[in-house]
Design a protein around this motif. Structure first.
Motif, PDB file in Angstrom:
ATOM      1  N   VAL A 104      -8.065  -4.251  10.122  1.00 24.33           N
ATOM      2  CA  VAL A 104      -6.672  -1.685  10.426  1.00 24.33           C
ATOM      3  C   VAL A 104      -8.191  -1.028  10.281  1.00 24.33           C
ATOM      4  CG1 VAL A 104      -5.291  -0.196   8.651  1.00 24.33           C
ATOM      5  CG2 VAL A 104      -4.944  -2.892   8.762  1.00 24.33           C
ATOM      6  N   GLY A 105      -9.278  -0.887   9.649  1.00 20.78           N
ATOM      7  CA  GLY A 105     -10.086   0.487   9.828  1.00 20.78           C
ATOM      8  C   GLY A 105      -9.632   1.060   8.845  1.00 20.78           C
ATOM      9  N   GLY A 106      -9.797   2.890   9.026  1.00 16.09           N
ATOM     10  CA  GLY A 106     -10.371   3.390   8.533  1.00 16.09           C
ATOM     11  C   GLY A 106     -10.128   4.055   7.234  1.00 16.09           C
ATOM     12  N   ASP A 107      -8.597   3.705   6.514  1.00 19.14           N
ATOM     13  CA  ASP A 107      -8.603   3.924   4.592  1.00 19.14           C
ATOM     14  C   ASP A 107      -8.713   2.404   4.272  1.00 19.14           C
ATOM     15  OD1 ASP A 107      -8.631   7.189   4.981  1.00 19.14           O
ATOM     16  OD2 ASP A 107      -6.350   6.774   4.888  1.00 19.14           O
ATOM     17  N   ALA A 108      -8.293   1.386   4.996  1.00 22.83           N
ATOM     18  CA  ALA A 108      -8.558   0.537   4.724  1.00 22.83           C
ATOM     19  C   ALA A 108      -9.964  -0.179   4.616  1.00 22.83           C
ATOM     20  CB  ALA A 108      -7.124  -0.581   5.747  1.00 22.83           C
ATOM     21  N   TYR A 109     -10.487   0.537   4.658  1.00 21.31           N
ATOM     22  CA  TYR A 109     -11.941  -0.277   5.112  1.00 21.31           C
ATOM     23  C   TYR A 109     -13.486   0.549   3.853  1.00 21.31           C
ATOM     24  CZ  TYR A 109     -17.091  -0.598   5.700  1.00 21.31           C
ATOM     25  OH  TYR A 109     -18.022  -0.215   5.297  1.00 21.31           O
ATOM     26  N   THR A 110     -12.421   2.233   4.169  1.00 28.51           N
ATOM     27  CA  THR A 110     -12.770   2.695   3.046  1.00 28.51           C
ATOM     28  C   THR A 110     -12.343   2.459   1.230  1.00 28.51           C
ATOM     29  OG1 THR A 110     -13.092   5.126   4.060  1.00 28.51           O
ATOM     30  CG2 THR A 110     -13.086   5.600   1.773  1.00 28.51           C
ATOM     31  N   GLY A 111     -11.632   2.174   1.735  1.00 28.72           N
ATOM     32  CA  GLY A 111     -10.637   1.598  -0.063  1.00 28.72           C
ATOM     33  C   GLY A 111     -12.127   0.190  -0.402  1.00 28.72           C
ATOM     34  N   SER A 112     -11.771  -0.861   0.757  1.00 32.98           N
ATOM     35  CA  SER A 112     -12.533  -1.749   0.552  1.00 32.98           C
ATOM     36  C   SER A 112     -13.872  -2.016  -0.470  1.00 32.98           C
ATOM     37  CB  SER A 112     -12.527  -2.368   2.383  1.00 32.98           C
ATOM     38  OG  SER A 112     -11.222  -3.023   2.682  1.00 32.98           O
ATOM     39  N   THR A 113     -14.427  -1.116   1.012  1.00 26.74           N
ATOM     40  CA  THR A 113     -15.714  -0.729  -0.137  1.00 26.74           C
ATOM     41  C   THR A 113     -15.872  -0.446  -1.717  1.00 26.74           C
ATOM     42  OG1 THR A 113     -15.806   1.666   0.329  1.00 26.74           O
ATOM     43  CG2 THR A 113     -16.877  -0.208   2.015  1.00 26.74           C
ATOM     44  N   LYS A 114     -14.818   0.326  -1.769  1.00 21.63           N
ATOM     45  CA  LYS A 114     -14.718   0.224  -3.458  1.00 21.63           C
ATOM     46  C   LYS A 114     -14.177  -1.258  -4.218  1.00 21.63           C
ATOM     47  CE  LYS A 114     -13.195   4.655  -2.032  1.00 21.63           C
ATOM     48  NZ  LYS A 114     -12.205   5.980  -2.620  1.00 21.63           N
ATOM     49  N   CYS A 115     -13.836  -1.702  -3.580  1.00 20.59           N
ATOM     50  CA  CYS A 115     -13.387  -3.101  -4.401  1.00 20.59           C
ATOM     51  C   CYS A 115     -13.987  -4.445  -3.799  1.00 20.59           C
ATOM     52  CB  CYS A 115     -12.397  -3.497  -5.072  1.00 20.59           C
ATOM     53  SG  CYS A 115     -11.097  -3.383  -2.949  1.00 20.59           S
ATOM     54  N   ILE A 116     -15.714  -4.268  -3.081  1.00 22.76           N
ATOM     55  CA  ILE A 116     -15.816  -4.829  -2.645  1.00 22.76           C
ATOM     56  C   ILE A 116     -17.183  -6.058  -4.267  1.00 22.76           C
ATOM     57  CG2 ILE A 116     -17.720  -4.042  -1.625  1.00 22.76           C
ATOM     58  CD1 ILE A 116     -16.380  -7.025  -0.745  1.00 22.76           C
ATOM     59  N   ALA A 117     -17.044  -7.353  -4.118  1.00 25.08           N
ATOM     60  CA  ALA A 117     -17.392  -7.797  -5.130  1.00 25.08           C
ATOM     61  C   ALA A 117     -19.455  -7.597  -4.674  1.00 25.08           C
ATOM     62  CB  ALA A 117     -17.635  -8.740  -5.507  1.00 25.08           C
ATOM     63  N   PHE A 118     -20.246  -7.011  -5.982  1.00 19.64           N
ATOM     64  CA  PHE A 118     -21.310  -8.230  -5.485  1.00 19.64           C
ATOM     65  C   PHE A 118     -21.509  -9.253  -4.525  1.00 19.64           C
ATOM     66  CE2 PHE A 118     -25.371 -10.657  -6.937  1.00 19.64           C
ATOM     67  CZ  PHE A 118     -26.400  -9.969  -6.839  1.00 19.64           C
ATOM     68  N   GLU A 119     -22.319  -9.034  -3.821  1.00 18.50           N
ATOM     69  CA  GLU A 119     -23.295  -9.736  -2.548  1.00 18.50           C
ATOM     70  C   GLU A 119     -21.947 -10.502  -1.775  1.00 18.50           C
ATOM     71  OE1 GLU A 119     -25.046 -13.525  -4.009  1.00 18.50           O
ATOM     72  OE2 GLU A 119     -27.316 -12.712  -3.446  1.00 18.50           O
ATOM     73  N   GLY A 120     -20.673  -9.737  -2.612  1.00 22.77           N
ATOM     74  CA  GLY A 120     -19.697  -9.321  -0.860  1.00 22.77           C
ATOM     75  C   GLY A 120     -20.020  -9.431   0.739  1.00 22.77           C
ATOM     76  N   ARG A 121     -18.894 -10.150   0.858  1.00 27.19           N
ATOM     77  CA  ARG A 121     -18.936  -9.160   3.011  1.00 27.19           C
ATOM     78  C   ARG A 121     -17.845  -9.038   3.548  1.00 27.19           C
ATOM     79  NH1 ARG A 121     -18.861 -14.137  -0.396  1.00 27.19           N
ATOM     80  NH2 ARG A 121     -18.024 -15.261   1.633  1.00 27.19           N
ATOM     81  N   ILE A 122     -17.922  -7.858   4.040  1.00 30.92           N
ATOM     82  CA  ILE A 122     -16.844  -6.580   4.547  1.00 30.92           C
ATOM     83  C   ILE A 122     -16.873  -7.659   6.373  1.00 30.92           C
ATOM     84  CG2 ILE A 122     -15.585  -5.034   5.413  1.00 30.92           C
ATOM     85  CD1 ILE A 122     -16.677  -3.844   2.389  1.00 30.92           C
ATOM     86  N   LEU A 123     -15.515  -8.211   6.363  1.00 32.16           N
ATOM     87  CA  LEU A 123     -15.329  -8.602   7.794  1.00 32.16           C
ATOM     88  C   LEU A 123     -14.740  -7.730   9.012  1.00 32.16           C
ATOM     89  CD1 LEU A 123     -16.056 -10.250   9.685  1.00 32.16           C
ATOM     90  CD2 LEU A 123     -14.643 -11.845   8.524  1.00 32.16           C
TER      91      LEU A 123
ATOM     92  N   ARG B  98       0.736  -1.320   0.202  1.00 31.31           N
ATOM     93  CA  ARG B  98      -0.594   0.202  -0.091  1.00 31.31           C
ATOM     94  C   ARG B  98       1.253   1.346  -0.128  1.00 31.31           C
ATOM     95  NH1 ARG B  98      -0.085   2.088   5.326  1.00 31.31           N
ATOM     96  NH2 ARG B  98       0.692   0.758   6.879  1.00 31.31           N
ATOM     97  N   HIS B  99       2.584   1.190   0.504  1.00 30.02           N
ATOM     98  CA  HIS B  99       3.231   2.411   0.141  1.00 30.02           C
ATOM     99  C   HIS B  99       3.423   2.540  -1.555  1.00 30.02           C
ATOM    100  CE1 HIS B  99       4.850   1.700   4.456  1.00 30.02           C
ATOM    101  NE2 HIS B  99       3.139   1.977   4.359  1.00 30.02           N
ATOM    102  N   GLY B 100       3.357   1.845  -2.503  1.00 30.35           N
ATOM    103  CA  GLY B 100       3.387   2.218  -3.272  1.00 30.35           C
ATOM    104  C   GLY B 100       2.344   1.451  -4.212  1.00 30.35           C
ATOM    105  N   GLU B 101       1.536   0.875  -4.181  1.00 28.30           N
ATOM    106  CA  GLU B 101       0.735   0.694  -5.243  1.00 28.30           C
ATOM    107  C   GLU B 101      -1.067   1.263  -4.492  1.00 28.30           C
ATOM    108  OE1 GLU B 101       1.698  -3.698  -6.509  1.00 28.30           O
ATOM    109  OE2 GLU B 101       2.600  -3.572  -4.249  1.00 28.30           O
ATOM    110  N   ASP B 102      -1.862   1.076  -5.010  1.00 31.46           N
ATOM    111  CA  ASP B 102      -3.720   1.369  -5.231  1.00 31.46           C
ATOM    112  C   ASP B 102      -4.379   0.135  -4.890  1.00 31.46           C
ATOM    113  OD1 ASP B 102      -5.964   2.023  -4.639  1.00 31.46           O
ATOM    114  OD2 ASP B 102      -6.317   3.067  -6.597  1.00 31.46           O
ATOM    115  N   PHE B 103      -4.403  -0.790  -3.363  1.00 29.77           N
ATOM    116  CA  PHE B 103      -4.849  -2.047  -3.905  1.00 29.77           C
ATOM    117  C   PHE B 103      -6.340  -1.773  -3.824  1.00 29.77           C
ATOM    118  CE2 PHE B 103      -6.827  -0.823   0.148  1.00 29.77           C
ATOM    119  CZ  PHE B 103      -8.082  -0.801   0.405  1.00 29.77           C
ATOM    120  N   VAL B 104      -6.848  -1.060  -4.923  1.00 28.44           N
ATOM    121  CA  VAL B 104      -8.530  -0.796  -4.982  1.00 28.44           C
ATOM    122  C   VAL B 104      -8.376  -1.219  -5.975  1.00 28.44           C
ATOM    123  CG1 VAL B 104     -10.249  -0.156  -5.332  1.00 28.44           C
ATOM    124  CG2 VAL B 104      -9.432   0.807  -3.730  1.00 28.44           C
TER     125      VAL B 104
END
Length: 322
Positions: free
Chosen positions: A214-233, A189-195
């Motif tokens: 982790v929360g914070g930006d990790a969570y926010t980014g996860s909402t941008k790359c979650i699949a249809f019917e995905g689950r964020i834990l 994540r220091h040099g790449e966009d995980f989304v």
């Protein structure tokens, strides 16, 4: 006996003190006294020392919530066990207390330090992936802090479940660790966009399950790359920021937000905790699960080890071996 004591709350390397003449703890009904063979360092140890954890033992207390030990008395004397310590008689000492029902047999396939690190992180990852997120073979699992204590457990258990695992880490050293754990793709994540990396790896579909301690930006980014019917834990907030999720976004993208507080299972479904331990023991026997113990410190090094975990500078797990 020697034991670390916390007499005031604050940063671990400032307020933890190693005492040479602490009385051995006395087991109450339902408890066992154990000789500590190894203690694993957890982020909750640092939170407890700082006074930020949901459990606040009275001062003074001995920290250390996870251990592998040998039962010192009673009908189970000599049995090698693992589990959580009954703080205030915690594991950063020569002797500690455990609840008898939660003192599980230590797997023969793991040494003392590895066994000490098996319980909390691997139970958390197992319950999160299987009980809460219902991870299925062939799905894509995104793991944040994939080289950390609970993240490394999630990587190994995700691979064991037949998932494609994408690990997000901070720095090249941690990237190497995540690859060694078996992650199929590692994103620094220091040099790449995980989304963007997740979208590219999945053909734009996104991750089916996100494991987020982790929360914070990790969570926010996860909402941008979650699949249809995905689950964020949601496992924790090691990044220091608790997200305020937009529920309208979960609605329009049709994904689920799942919380996990593993400790509640000990009170509400202890049989499930015992079942999970049997599953983890079997995986350890097969060599599929093996906690990554990156460093082993003597008892005198416990305060600096807890501080290192608090500062987020470690990979895998640190162990204290009295």
């Amino acid at each position: 006996m020697r034991a670390w004591q916390v007499t005031e709350l604050g940063e671990p390397d400032r307020v933890m003190r190693l005492a040479e003449d602490v009385a051995e703890p006395v087991a109450r009904d339902g408890q066992v006294l154990v000789r500590v063979r190894a203690a694993a360092v957890n982020f909750p140890d640092a939170l407890m020392v700082r006074g930020h954890y949901q459990v606040r033992p009275p001062l003074p207390f001995t920290p250390g919530v996870e251990l592998c030990g040998e039962i010192a008395d009673g009908p189970r004397r000599g049995e090698r066990v693992l589990g959580t310590a009954a703080v205030p008689a915690g594991a950063f000492a020569e002797y500690a207390l455990m609840d008898a029902a939660g003192a599980f047999p230590a797997p023969d396939a793991l040494d003392d330090a590895e066994a000490a690190a098996l319980h909390i992180a691997y139970q958390t990852a197992w319950f999160g992936l299987h009980r809460r997120a219902a991870l299925r073979p062939g799905e894509t699992l995104l793991v944040h802090a994939a080289a950390g204590g609970v993240g490394s457990a999630a990587v190994q258990l995700g691979k064991a479940a037949g998932a494609t695992v994408i690990g997000v880490v901070g720095g090249p050293e941690k990237a190497a660790v995540a690859r060694g754990l078996g992650a199929d793709l590692v994103v620094d994540r220091h040099g790449e966009d995980f989304v963007a990396a997740v979208r590219a790896a999945t053909g734009g579909r996104g991750a089916d399950v996100v494991f987020d301690p982790v929360g914070g930006d990790a969570y926010t980014g996860s909402t941008k790359c979650i699949a249809f019917e995905g689950r964020i834990l949601v496992v924790g907030f090691a990044g220091g920021t608790i997200p305020a999720p937009g529920l309208n976004h979960a609605l329009v993208k049709n994904y689920a937000i799942l919380g996990l507080h593993w400790g509640l299972y000990n009170a509400h479904d202890p049989a499930a905790v015992a079942h999970c331990h049997r599953e983890l023991t079997a995986l350890a026997a097969k060599g599929v699960v093996k906690p990554l113990v990156s460093a082993r410190h003597p008892l005198a090094g416990a305060a600096s080890a807890v501080q290192a975990v608090a500062d987020g500078t470690t990979t895998g797990r640190l162990a204290i071996v009295p």
